[in-house]
Scaffold this active site. Structure first.
Site, PDB file in Angstrom:
ATOM      1  N   LYS A  11       0.857  -1.203   0.000  1.00  0.00           N
ATOM      2  CA  LYS A  11       0.000   0.000   0.000  1.00  0.00           C
ATOM      3  C   LYS A  11       0.882   1.237   0.000  1.00  0.00           C
ATOM      4  O   LYS A  11       2.036   1.203   0.448  1.00  0.00           O
ATOM      5  CB  LYS A  11      -0.946   0.032   1.200  1.00  0.00           C
ATOM      6  CG  LYS A  11      -0.279   0.134   2.588  1.00  0.00           C
ATOM      7  CD  LYS A  11       0.045   1.544   3.052  1.00  0.00           C
ATOM      8  CE  LYS A  11       0.932   1.534   4.290  1.00  0.00           C
ATOM      9  NZ  LYS A  11       1.666   2.724   4.576  1.00  0.00           N
ATOM     10  N   ASP A 141      -2.366  -1.600  10.010  1.00  0.00           N
ATOM     11  CA  ASP A 141      -2.506  -1.618   8.547  1.00  0.00           C
ATOM     12  C   ASP A 141      -3.102  -2.933   8.024  1.00  0.00           C
ATOM     13  O   ASP A 141      -3.441  -3.029   6.844  1.00  0.00           O
ATOM     14  CB  ASP A 141      -1.132  -1.450   7.874  1.00  0.00           C
ATOM     15  CG  ASP A 141      -0.604  -0.027   7.973  1.00  0.00           C
ATOM     16  OD1 ASP A 141      -1.394   0.883   8.292  1.00  0.00           O
ATOM     17  OD2 ASP A 141       0.601   0.158   7.722  1.00  0.00           O
TER      18      ASP A 141
HETATM   19  P1  ATP Z   1       4.566  -0.229   7.679  1.00  0.00           P
HETATM   20  O1  ATP Z   1       4.376   0.515   6.385  1.00  0.00           O
HETATM   21  O2  ATP Z   1       3.368  -1.060   8.079  1.00  0.00           O
HETATM   22  O3  ATP Z   1       5.122   0.619   8.791  1.00  0.00           O
HETATM   23  P2  ATP Z   1       6.990  -1.205   6.632  1.00  0.00           P
HETATM   24  O4  ATP Z   1       6.709  -1.440   5.184  1.00  0.00           O
HETATM   25  O5  ATP Z   1       7.665   0.080   6.979  1.00  0.00           O
HETATM   26  O6  ATP Z   1       5.654  -1.350   7.420  1.00  0.00           O
HETATM   27  P3  ATP Z   1       7.851  -3.897   6.947  1.00  0.00           P
HETATM   28  O7  ATP Z   1       8.349  -4.206   5.579  1.00  0.00           O
HETATM   29  O8  ATP Z   1       6.541  -4.462   7.339  1.00  0.00           O
HETATM   30  O9  ATP Z   1       7.878  -2.337   7.215  1.00  0.00           O
HETATM   31  O10 ATP Z   1       9.007  -4.376   7.955  1.00  0.00           O
HETATM   32  C1  ATP Z   1       9.150  -3.839   9.242  1.00  0.00           C
HETATM   33  C2  ATP Z   1       9.931  -4.832  10.100  1.00  0.00           C
HETATM   34  O11 ATP Z   1       9.154  -6.022  10.290  1.00  0.00           O
HETATM   35  C3  ATP Z   1      11.240  -5.274   9.507  1.00  0.00           C
HETATM   36  O12 ATP Z   1      12.232  -5.021  10.468  1.00  0.00           O
HETATM   37  C4  ATP Z   1      11.123  -6.771   9.278  1.00  0.00           C
HETATM   38  O13 ATP Z   1      12.277  -7.461   9.659  1.00  0.00           O
HETATM   39  C5  ATP Z   1       9.962  -7.192  10.164  1.00  0.00           C
HETATM   40  N1  ATP Z   1       9.092  -8.227   9.566  1.00  0.00           N
HETATM   41  C6  ATP Z   1       8.459  -9.206  10.234  1.00  0.00           C
HETATM   42  N2  ATP Z   1       7.723  -9.962   9.411  1.00  0.00           N
HETATM   43  C7  ATP Z   1       7.884  -9.463   8.165  1.00  0.00           C
HETATM   44  C8  ATP Z   1       7.368  -9.820   6.890  1.00  0.00           C
HETATM   45  N3  ATP Z   1       6.548 -10.881   6.720  1.00  0.00           N
HETATM   46  N4  ATP Z   1       7.719  -9.064   5.830  1.00  0.00           N
HETATM   47  C9  ATP Z   1       8.529  -7.985   6.002  1.00  0.00           C
HETATM   48  N5  ATP Z   1       9.055  -7.626   7.177  1.00  0.00           N
HETATM   49  C10 ATP Z   1       8.748  -8.342   8.271  1.00  0.00           C
END
Ligand code: ATP
Length: 315
Positions: A11, A141
């Site tokens: 998203k 989210d």
């Molecule tokens: P958001 O936009 O919801 O804040 P994000 O895109 O910034 O999320 P993610 O890619 O979800 O961040 O990753 C955040 C942290 O979660 C990372 O440090 C990662 O190691 C951990 N993590 C745990 N499970 C997952 C997963 N299935 N996919 C990606 N990261 C994960």
């Protein structure tokens, strides 16, 4: 069926406004969320045991119990112990296409896919609303990631009002591979710097939510006015992330220089995106940005808006 392959889209936020604090420690938000076709593929396969296992070869994604996909499976086994006893656990294989720690809800959308997939494998027959309520227990989210499309999100992001679809708007995304921004850091810093101006009274919060709901961004979306949508892109978290991460601020300036519809950081960053009117323009913009910043650490993608969240993948 004992296995499913699901598409779990990322998203972006077209709008993110921080209204105030909540008693639970989160922030009161008003956001416009949009699903895009940059997606992970999640395979769930019954493994005939009582142990969930996560397989993912991306170095930044944990394959242990801290993976959000694992936590989603664990939640389902706790909520539906009889189905878990009857059908058993699954192997969860994540083909990671969404950059990690990028502000694109990569972990949340993986969790959403596991909830949707286990509902099918365990033949639970849950409604989408019931799956969303389970998702809210895992992360703010996750409910949006389940339903997807275009939506106004309030509360901590888990309360959703569907908006008219903006299918097939095009964009370019850019992220430095080695750069990630901690979401808790971004919100904490925002509170330190802007907490004094937070709305506190329930009436004031409701009034502001209504203003956004009937305001220019929602109007532009309802009329699919792409130029206006581009102009009205807004993210409060840019106020703390851009000064701290000059590379991100620079990316935004480079996008602006090439005359896009509009450019913004998504979520807590550090991904920056720019809206354009066609796939051809997206490809041209990607080439221009690549030529301007030849740094191999910079990753670029073209993508488009899609009207759905978690989908069963076509074979
Ligand atoms: P958001 O936009 O919801 O804040 P994000 O895109 O910034 O999320 P993610 O890619 O979800 O961040 O990753 C955040 C942290 O979660 C990372 O440090 C990662 O190691 C951990 N993590 C745990 N499970 C997952 C997963 N299935 N996919 C990606 N990261 C994960």
């Amino acid at each position: 069926m004992r296995s499913y392959s699901l598409l779990a889209p990322a998203k972006i936020n077209l709008y993110l406004e921080i209204l105030g604090d909540r008693p639970d420690g989160y922030h009161e938000l008003v956001m416009v969320m949009q699903s895009i076709d940059l997606a992970d593929r999640i395979e769930l396969r019954a493994n005939g045991t009582d142990q969930f296992r996560v397989h993912c070869d991306h170095e930044q994604v944990p394959a242990d119990q801290s993976n959000l996909a694992y936590r989603a499976a664990e939640l389902m086994s706790q909520q539906f112990p009889e189905a878990f006893a009857r059908y058993g656990a699954v192997d969860i294989t994540i083909d990671k296409q969404i950059p990690v720690g990028a502000g694109l809800a990569g972990g949340s959308t993986n969790a959403a896919a596991v909830l949707v997939g286990l509902d099918m494998i365990w033949e639970l027959g849950l409604t989408q609303m019931e799956i969303q309520e389970l998702g809210a227990l895992l992360g703010s989210d996750v409910p949006f990631c389940i339903v997807g499309g275009t939506a106004l999100a309030t509360g901590r992001g888990e309360k959703l009002d569907g908006l008219p679809d903006l299918e097939n708007m095009h964009l370019v995304l850019a992220k430095y591979r080695s750069l990630s921004v901690s979401t808790p850091w971004a919100y904490k810093t925002y509170r330190q710097q802007f907490g004094a101006s937070y709305l506190c009274q329930p009436g004031d919060l409701e009034c502001r939510r209504q203003q956004v709901h009937s305001g220019p961004m929602i109007h532009a979306i309802a009329h699919r006015d792409e130029a206006q949508i581009g102009k009205l892109l807004h993210n409060d978290l840019e106020k703390v992330v851009l000064p701290e991460y000059p590379q991100v601020a620079n990316l935004r300036q480079v996008f602006q220089r090439f005359g896009t519809l509009g450019t913004l950081m998504s979520g807590s960053g550090p991904t920056v995106f720019a809206l354009v009117i066609s796939q051809e323009q997206a490809q041209q913009l990607l080439t221009q940005v690549r030529a301007t910043i030849p740094d191999p650490d910079l990753e670029l993608w073209t993508a488009k808006f899609i009207p759905a969240g978690i989908q069963v993948a076509k074979p």
